[in-house]
Design a protein around this motif. Structure first.
Motif, short mmCIF file in Angstrom:
data_model
loop_
_atom_site.label_atom_id
_atom_site.label_comp_id
_atom_site.label_asym_id
_atom_site.label_seq_id
_atom_site.Cartn_x
_atom_site.Cartn_y
_atom_site.Cartn_z
N GLY A 196 9.27 -3.42 1.51
CA GLY A 196 9.57 -2.48 0.42
C GLY A 196 11.03 -2.39 0.21
O GLY A 196 11.55 -1.52 -0.77
N GLU A 263 1.89 -3.54 -1.93
CA GLU A 263 1.54 -2.24 -1.78
C GLU A 263 0.16 -2.00 -2.62
O GLU A 263 -0.54 -1.44 -2.00
CB GLU A 263 2.67 -1.28 -2.26
CG GLU A 263 2.23 0.09 -2.27
CD GLU A 263 3.44 1.01 -2.64
OE1 GLU A 263 3.21 2.30 -2.88
OE2 GLU A 263 4.71 0.71 -2.69
N ARG A 268 -0.99 1.23 0.29
CA ARG A 268 -0.30 1.77 1.14
C ARG A 268 1.08 0.98 1.00
O ARG A 268 1.24 0.11 0.47
CB ARG A 268 -0.58 1.90 2.61
CG ARG A 268 -1.09 0.79 3.39
CD ARG A 268 -0.96 0.69 4.86
NE ARG A 268 -1.53 -0.46 5.47
CZ ARG A 268 -0.24 -1.38 5.73
NH1 ARG A 268 0.80 -1.28 5.37
NH2 ARG A 268 -0.78 -2.54 6.40
N LYS A 269 2.25 2.03 1.75
CA LYS A 269 3.33 1.14 1.65
C LYS A 269 3.50 0.02 2.71
O LYS A 269 2.78 0.09 3.76
CB LYS A 269 4.37 2.12 2.23
CG LYS A 269 4.68 3.39 1.37
CD LYS A 269 5.53 2.86 0.29
CE LYS A 269 5.76 4.06 -0.96
NZ LYS A 269 6.42 3.90 -2.34
#
Length: 285
Positions: A196, A263, A268-269
């Motif tokens: 991320g 993602e 989800r992250k």
């Protein structure tokens, strides 16, 4: 969805997590291994293990018998991908309906690494495919570069000052399993998988310092110094050459891209670099 999948590289950084998440999804997993002892200790009866070697065509049919999906990984020791081509062709002939290939970030614009030719061959084979193109593996730091961090408190990598979108191989394995279990949705696509955020290796060293509680440096050696040191440590020449080439592209800033694609596949992250260091901290102590 149930599936029967052959996982190459099942004892490696990514393959073990691909297999684990396939099992969680109810898939039948076959692991392709050159030596079964280590893998058998880990998997027991959960995974069917078969002897396999890209350089031995006689091992192909047993590995491919009855599988519909294939997780394809290039062994680090194979710098020239030509030996992999007959296996891909045999997979088509034996009825494999989906090949998920672990490729490399930015490879669609970089013909130098072997992954470029493998992608091209898979695409031309006519078998539905999905290309996963990850950035720099976090787990490289607790495997190939573990001793430097543990024993010398240094990240000894010739990657310059460019940011890197580090990605956790546990996340890659989870994403690969999702793709393999839903081929109609993901076939004929390539996905660039990153964490991320992009960090420099200096910033990565600072996180190591904070989590481990002792100073960790990033010495940023020249490519020549890195190559000489790896050769002195006894690493195979072809493997070292591939490492130098990949770190050169990192130094050019080609690994700094951050995308939302991982993602989206995970729902989800992605795992953060700090969480990765905390989870693997015992490796460097």
């Amino acid at each position: 969805m149930s599936a029967s999948v052959l996982v190459t590289g099942i004892t490696g950084n990514v393959g073990e997590f691909v297999a684990e998440h396939l099992l969680r999804r109810g898939a039948s997993v076959r692991g392709a291994v050159t030596k079964a002892e280590k893998a058998r200790e880990k998997w027991g009866s959960r995974v069917e293990l078969v002897r396999f070697d890209f350089l031995e065509p006689a091992t192909f049919d047993r590995a491919l018998d009855g599988v519909s999906g294939l997780f394809l990984l290039r062994p680090p020791t194979i710098a020239d991908p030509k030996p992999m081509m007959p296996f891909i062709q045999r997979a088509k002939e034996r009825g494999v309906r989906h090949i998920v290939f672990l490729s490399l970030l930015g490879i669609e614009r970089n013909p130098l690494p072997p992954h470029y030719r493998i992608e091209k061959y898979v695409k031309n084979s006519g078998v539905p495919y999905t290309f996963l193109r990850p950035s720099f593996f976090m787990q490289n730091l607790n495997t190939a570069h573990c001793a430097d961090i543990r024993e010398r408190s240094d990240i000894f990598i010739p990657a310059g000052k460019a940011p890197v979108s580090f990605v956790d191989t546990r996340d890659i394995g989870e994403a690969a399993a999702a793709v393999l279990c839903d081929p109609e949705r993901y076939a004929h696509h390539g996905y660039t998988l990153t964490g991320g955020a992009a960090l420099t290796f200096d910033e990565a060293a600072a996180i190591f310092t904070s989590v481990l509680g002792r100073p960790i440096t990033y010495s940023n050696p020249s490519a020549g110094a890195f190559r000489r040191e790896m050769m002195c440590r006894g690493m195979p020449r072809e493997f070292v050459n591939v490492m130098v080439a990949l770190y050169f592209t990192t130094k050019l800033g080609l690994a700094k891209r951050v995308t939302p694609e991982l993602e989206a596949l995970l729902g989800r992250k992605p795992t953060t670099f700090e969480q990765y260091v905390r989870d693997y901290a015992d490796c460097w102590r």
